[in-house]
Enzyme design. Structure first.
Site, PDB file in Angstrom:
ATOM      1  N   GLY B 134       0.823  -1.219   0.000  1.00  0.00           N
ATOM      2  CA  GLY B 134       0.000   0.000   0.000  1.00  0.00           C
ATOM      3  C   GLY B 134       0.845   1.252   0.000  1.00  0.00           C
ATOM      4  O   GLY B 134       1.020   1.886   1.040  1.00  0.00           O
ATOM      5  N   SER B 136       1.243   3.703  -3.294  1.00  0.00           N
ATOM      6  CA  SER B 136       0.726   4.788  -4.138  1.00  0.00           C
ATOM      7  C   SER B 136      -0.629   5.299  -3.644  1.00  0.00           C
ATOM      8  O   SER B 136      -1.418   4.557  -3.068  1.00  0.00           O
ATOM      9  CB  SER B 136       0.559   4.296  -5.578  1.00  0.00           C
ATOM     10  OG  SER B 136       1.810   4.073  -6.170  1.00  0.00           O
ATOM     11  N   GLU B 250      12.212  -3.930  -5.107  1.00  0.00           N
ATOM     12  CA  GLU B 250      11.243  -4.010  -6.194  1.00  0.00           C
ATOM     13  C   GLU B 250      11.913  -3.777  -7.540  1.00  0.00           C
ATOM     14  O   GLU B 250      11.718  -4.530  -8.485  1.00  0.00           O
ATOM     15  CB  GLU B 250      10.123  -2.980  -5.999  1.00  0.00           C
ATOM     16  CG  GLU B 250       9.117  -3.017  -7.149  1.00  0.00           C
ATOM     17  CD  GLU B 250       7.933  -2.077  -6.957  1.00  0.00           C
ATOM     18  OE1 GLU B 250       8.001  -1.213  -6.071  1.00  0.00           O
ATOM     19  OE2 GLU B 250       6.953  -2.235  -7.692  1.00  0.00           O
ATOM     20  N   SER B 376       8.012   5.646 -12.644  1.00  0.00           N
ATOM     21  CA  SER B 376       7.745   5.871 -14.069  1.00  0.00           C
ATOM     22  C   SER B 376       9.038   6.041 -14.855  1.00  0.00           C
ATOM     23  O   SER B 376      10.118   6.249 -14.289  1.00  0.00           O
ATOM     24  CB  SER B 376       6.895   7.130 -14.248  1.00  0.00           C
ATOM     25  OG  SER B 376       7.678   8.265 -13.975  1.00  0.00           O
ATOM     26  N   GLU B 378       9.946   8.518 -16.504  1.00  0.00           N
ATOM     27  CA  GLU B 378      10.502   9.838 -16.232  1.00  0.00           C
ATOM     28  C   GLU B 378      11.256   9.854 -14.898  1.00  0.00           C
ATOM     29  O   GLU B 378      12.350  10.422 -14.801  1.00  0.00           O
ATOM     30  CB  GLU B 378       9.374  10.883 -16.216  1.00  0.00           C
ATOM     31  CG  GLU B 378       8.743  11.143 -17.588  1.00  0.00           C
ATOM     32  CD  GLU B 378       7.807  10.032 -18.070  1.00  0.00           C
ATOM     33  OE1 GLU B 378       7.353   9.215 -17.230  1.00  0.00           O
ATOM     34  OE2 GLU B 378       7.543   9.957 -19.292  1.00  0.00           O
TER      35      GLU B 378
END
Lengths: 383, 393, 393, 383
Positions: B134, B136, B250, B376, B378
């Site tokens: 949990g 984002s 991750e 992401s 970016e």
């Protein structure tokens, strides 16, 4: 924008307003089921909206005035398609009022014109093109067989991805009257009513919620008067029809891309991350600038091709492929970036980005992919 | 490596080989463990898989580096490599791999207290309980430091309120490790790392429908959820530090995906055709396929190289670079696959499309997430620029 | 356009056509005016060019929109288009085109006083004096606002000290229009626009050797150069505003280059060969050539479209976008040309290479400047993002 | 970096140090004249530096130990070439110690080996490959004719772009003993001394200040013992030599690209514009990150290919083309961006950026261009 005359400017404004009010993207969403597929009862468009479009005369834009149309030209048709494309409006306008009408203009007999032009113009009949038999555009691969019979021809074989195929009343269908698959010679175009005996159709559940169809013909009989153009020489006629279809589709794709870009630009101007409006990040600014540049090239290529058709330019084949390939590359880029720049929310079915992405790939592929048109342009230009 | 150590390695290799031969169910050969990892029903329905999991669990080899008292086997890095090599050699896979083993486990081992380890690690090692992450939130996608979910200290418990999003498998998870705000006056410094029982009153998980039709990701709502004080990992407001470590795990696991490259060429020959010179009959498509496949081959060599270097003490500073290369190459590949299928690659469902065509289409849609999740594209570029390349600002 | 106006246009067209027929030396047909513009020796050596220039000058058609008293012909926009169309139709060109006509002239017309206009515009219109542009400085390439060249008010003159760089043709120029700092306490607001006689004591221009071997650009040094007070254009410290307008003229002229597209395909067939299907026998090269050529064709259509729109009152807000498209397409094309030539495209000089091969190589090297000068690629993207697209920051 | 053994690591460190101290980019600049061309008296390298390289044993890295070399392998050679590439060091190491030595390893007779290996190893002789006849790599286009004569062969024809051709003592030269240009069959490799009667050479003034040569052979006679490999079957042998040449060149290009990137990165960290260090602009940061990624792919492809050669991998042809094409694309990108990101100063001959750009294009093209190797890889992999 191309420089428009007053009537064209008025048509464009009218289309823009109607699409904004009557065909927001939620209108397309009504064709999807909850999980992201097409609704099982969907026709792939909204008949009521189509009736309004016909009422406004859009279905008659390419129909000669003597048959009840306005003969307003391809640039005019392109302006409307672009506006429809902005909101992904699903309608048979391209299939019927551009593609089928073009087939009749270029190859129809006077009987065929008299029978179908008025119905196309007033929207009471929907026409389409039944051409593809494999997963890729390749008219020379046509295998669907047309055998001469006493009263005309008997057709057997299968057509895939017939656009608006489930709602079409008639189709311009390519068949092989001689030769073997792989050859350009020996193709003939027929006009066949979709209610004809021996013709069955099956809907395809496509990612863009349109409903193309598979047509299966088993000894479907048509009269000798069903032929468009010359028997066995249909390839050139079909190419000419598809050239115009591609330019119309490219105009719609220009609208898709322009709106996808503007929606994304709006998001860049409002979304805050890392305590800043993300549109202030230079990497995203430059990406936006680049997409804007691609949009400029696309608009120019599309408008040049539309104008070339209206002017009967000899270079239509290359300009058509240029328009379709340029629109395809730009839409591919912008629809992908629309998802990327919206981040997680852009990945959800609930958001519009995925709808633009899905429609983009269908349009890119339809009537010949970007790669196919690059190759065609290259051959035409001597590469 | 000294000769003695090499010998030890050899002995262990023999042991592993023999054990695998005796215990790995041949019916599972060559199947990706991901199949069962992502589908709880498929896992439950396959008795060979259940058997395999139980055997690996008993051996402690699902989490081989973990101490035996937590369900591991206390193996060293060299032995783990031998184990992985031997599994790969016979087409076996680790049946215990999960969010718990890959991310929470290593984090608890580093930051958890003994009680937390004893409570949570064995069920992870035994694959008995499923975890979700949990992190984002709707307003803080790549910008975790802005998260708003509050945990208020009520003396004997934390009271949690807020919303998470993009929580993988939350609707099937038993527990959630979450980042919560325990101090609103600081940003990164006001975040804590909390373990939340998904069966607690006030927790609700709602699947999100993705553009691919997947419902794997969820929104999770916390409404006055009471969480025991003992469920805090590390210190209060230390959550940011813990999360950064966990995200390293991750990223490592994301960039470690070592799928074999299956050439798209035969499919293209079938769908697009072959020209008189034996080439895929669409030059522009072919050129893009070739470039993508060459990058893919060079990428796989890069993954192997980084693996070798890591074994020899190299740094993992280029994980962000790897992830962006990977997402770009795989996304492009997914696009190419759909393009090769042409009109047949654009179906959603139904008999008009073959099953593998539909799968390719869904996989392509799903691939768009690769450059969004786990940091992401970016954000990864920012990390490479600043952390790896030392650029300022 | 009203019928009466259209008639006028027709009459003017007839007049232009007749005059061109009588006055344009056929030997110059199809030659690019740039040849003479960039090479003062070539211009001096060609008597037909001298004749052509003199005739156009007398007619005032080199600067057709300028008032006649400054050497122009006082034509309207519609007439200028007719003039340009008719010149293009017979392969003629404007022989007066220069830095002076394209940039300084319009600027002086807008910001100069009557005395300045009378002194400087006629020699520009007559192509008697050459101008150079003193903007860039070593420490301020794309960042003009940081310029350091000082102009101190000495009562009866300005005293200028400093250094300029990238000054085109400074070693052959008679005059320089320069940006100088007249106030050190403000940035943009402390800059003035000054006209400097290059023959003034203390001015030195040194050519820079570029990677292409070109010595067209110079460094210009100002050491205690005295400049008359009258040579200030506009107000003191108004230079930034004037420069921005002038740079707009520059960008317009850069993006206006309307070279015809010559297909590279025949060259590739000759150098690379043709496969059994009649294609350029190098699929990857061919694919990139095709994409570049298609973009080029779409770009040319874009230039035409913007031209049409501008005539109809459209905005010129996308000039930066056009410039980046142009530099990218042309640079790629230059690379492709060299690639097509293969080993023959990599020579510097000497008999081992053909003249057109050497020219292609130099042109390729020169093309690298296209995304640097006139506002770099990066600066143009910033402008598009902020000014055209309205992005913040 | 690949995982190196102690000896490899030592070699690499030694090469890095020597290149840094002895071969800064200014060493290359000494080969250029003031205006940017090669000096008229240039040999295209520095003989004194070459002597030092031989002294350190680099010229013998691929020479078997029985002939005075170290037989240290291609990975070792690649490490040295990469370091040389960092500073654009010009030397005949690739031509002689890799390419010519490889030709002898793969196809030399024992007499040829005995005669030339020791001289290659101690640097006293320089060998090269004389292969190209057109502007593009295409061994099958070989037209240079070898006609059987009483004592051996008589050679007539022209070779272009012979690397280090003006300083080479001997060349491995491809000639046609049968068949016609366009055919792979009928090629034969010969070892010819450059002082042979009937062989004249002309220097080419190349943008990278190297001095390749045009060899013109007019009835140049060689003995029967000049043949490498089998008469008429030279194409496969030549391919095998060129495969290894390409991997060595790719290692050098990796060094070019790595240094070009690092120099540019340093500039980004120091150059100030708009009151900011330009390396703080996100668009440039992302571009740097992307180039860094491409460098990673390149290093992996190059090291994989070097290792494959040392291990006698059957996949060497495809891995060689992968390495060369990947290095070519990366170096193309980075050398162009080196100029772009340095802005105006990068456009001047005075700055190093142009030197990297020029060397990049030569290397990209040499032994088959990036496009050529993509196509070869594609054919080998069944595309």
């Amino acid at each position: 924008m191309a420089v428009l005359n007053d009537e064209q400017a008025m048509l464009k404004d009218m289309a823009a307003e109607w699409v904004r009010d009557r065909m927001p993207v939620t209108a397309l969403r009504a064709l999807y089921d909850h999980g992201g597929g097409g609704r099982s009862d969907s026709l792939g468009h909204d008949p009521a909206a189509w009736a309004e479009m016909a009422e406004m005369g859009w279905s008659g834009i390419l129909v000669p005035q003597e048959y009840g149309g306005s003969d307003f030209g391809y640039l005019g048709m392109g302006l409307v398609l672009e506006e429809l494309g902005r909101n992904l409006a699903a309608s048979p306008l391209l299939s019927s009022a551009l593609v089928a009408a073009t087939a009749l203009r270029l190859g129809g007999t006077s009987d065929q014109k008299a029978r179908w032009f008025p119905a196309i113009a007033d929207g009471s009949a929907i026409g389409t093109l039944a051409m593809e038999e494999t997963s890729h555009h390749a008219l020379e691969k046509t295998a669907l067989a047309a055998t001469a019979s006493a009263g005309g021809w008997v057709l057997s074989g299968t057509k895939r991805a017939v656009q608006d195929g489930m709602i079409a009343d008639f189709a311009i269908l390519s068949a092989r009257t001689s030769g073997a698959p792989g050859e350009r010679e020996g193709l003939t175009l027929f006009l066949i009513e979709t209610g004809a005996d021996g013709l069955t159709r099956e809907a395809m559940d496509q990612i863009d919620a349109r409903r193309p169809a598979i047509y299966t013909l088993s000894d479907a009989a048509v009269g000798a008067d069903a032929v468009l153009g010359e028997v066995g020489k249909g390839a050139d006629l079909l190419d000419a029809i598809v050239d115009r279809a591609n330019v119309g589709l490219a105009a719609e794709m220009l609208g898709n891309a322009a709106q996808a870009f503007e929606t994304t630009l709006d998001y860049l101007k409002t979304r805050v991350q890392f305590d800043a409006i993300i549109g202030s990040f230079q990497a995203l600014q430059h990406r936006a600038a680049q997409m804007f540049g691609e949009l400029q090239l696309t608009r120019s290529a599309v408008e040049m091709a539309l104008t070339a058709i209206d002017e009967g330019d000899a270079d239509i084949p290359a300009l058509s492929s240029l328009a379709k390939a340029t629109a395809g590359e730009t839409l591919h880029l912008i629809s992908s970036q629309m998802v990327q720049l919206h981040g997680g929310i852009g990945m959800t079915h609930e958001h519009d980005a995925g709808l633009y992405l899905k429609r983009a790939r269908v349009a890119e592929q339809c009537f010949g992919s970007t790669a196919w048109h690059r190759e065609r342009w290259a051959r035409l230009r001597g590469y | 490596m000294t000769d003695a150590k090499a010998m030890e390695g050899q002995d262990f290799r023999q042991e592993v080989r023999a054990w695998l031969k005796a215990n790995f169910p041949p019916s599972l050969t060559g199947i990706s463990g991901l199949v069962f990892q992502s589908d709880v029903h498929a896992a439950a329905a396959n008795s060979d898989f259940q058997l395999w999991r139980q055997r690996v669990q008993e051996k402690g080899w699902g989490v081989p580096t973990w101490p035996t008292r937590f369900g591991g086997a206390d193996l060293g890095e060299a032995q783990v490599r031998v184990l992985a090599d031997e599994m790969t050699a016979i087409g076996a896979f680790n049946p215990i791999r999960s969010f718990g083993t890959m991310m929470l486990g290593p984090t608890l081992l580093e930051f958890g207290n003994e009680a937390q380890k004893l409570e949570h690690l064995p069920p992870i090692a035994g694959h008995e309980l499923r975890w979700c992450q949990g992190f984002s939130e709707p307003g803080a996608g790549s910008d975790l430091a802005s998260l708003q979910t509050r945990a208020v200290d009520m003396g004997d418990h934390w009271l949690v309120n807020g919303q998470k999003i993009w929580t993988s498998g939350a609707d099937q998870a038993d527990w959630c490790f979450a980042l919560v705000r325990t101090d609103t006056s600081r940003k990164q410094g006001g975040i804590s790392f909390l373990l939340i029982d998904m069966k607690s009153p006030g927790v609700e998980a709602r699947p999100i429908i993705l553009i691919s039709g997947s419902t794997h990701f969820c929104e999770v709502f916390f409404n006055d959820v009471k969480v025991p004080k003992d469920n805090l990992v590390g210190e209060v407001n230390q959550g940011w530090t813990i999360a950064k470590r966990l995200l390293q795990h991750e990223r490592n696991s994301l960039s470690e995906v070592k799928a074999e490259i299956t050439s798209l060429a035969p499919l293209a020959h079938r769908h697009v055709g072959t020209d008189a010179l034996g080439r895929i009959d669409c030059p522009d498509l072919r050129a893009r396929m070739v470039r993508n496949a060459m990058r893919h081959e060079a990428y796989m060599a890069t993954v192997r190289r980084f693996g070798e270097e890591a074994k020899n003490g190299g740094s993992d500073s280029a994980v962000s670079t790897l992830k962006n290369l990977w997402s770009e190459i795989i996304q492009q590949r997914s696009e190419l696959l759909v393009e090769i299928l042409g009109g047949n690659g654009l179906g959603w469902a139904g008999s008009a499309y073959a099953a593998d065509e539909l799968e390719a289409t869904r996989a392509w849609l799903h691939s768009k997430a690769f450059s969004i999740y786990g940091g992401s594209y970016e954000v990864q570029n920012n990390i490479t620029a600043k952390r790896t390349l030392g650029l300022p600002g």
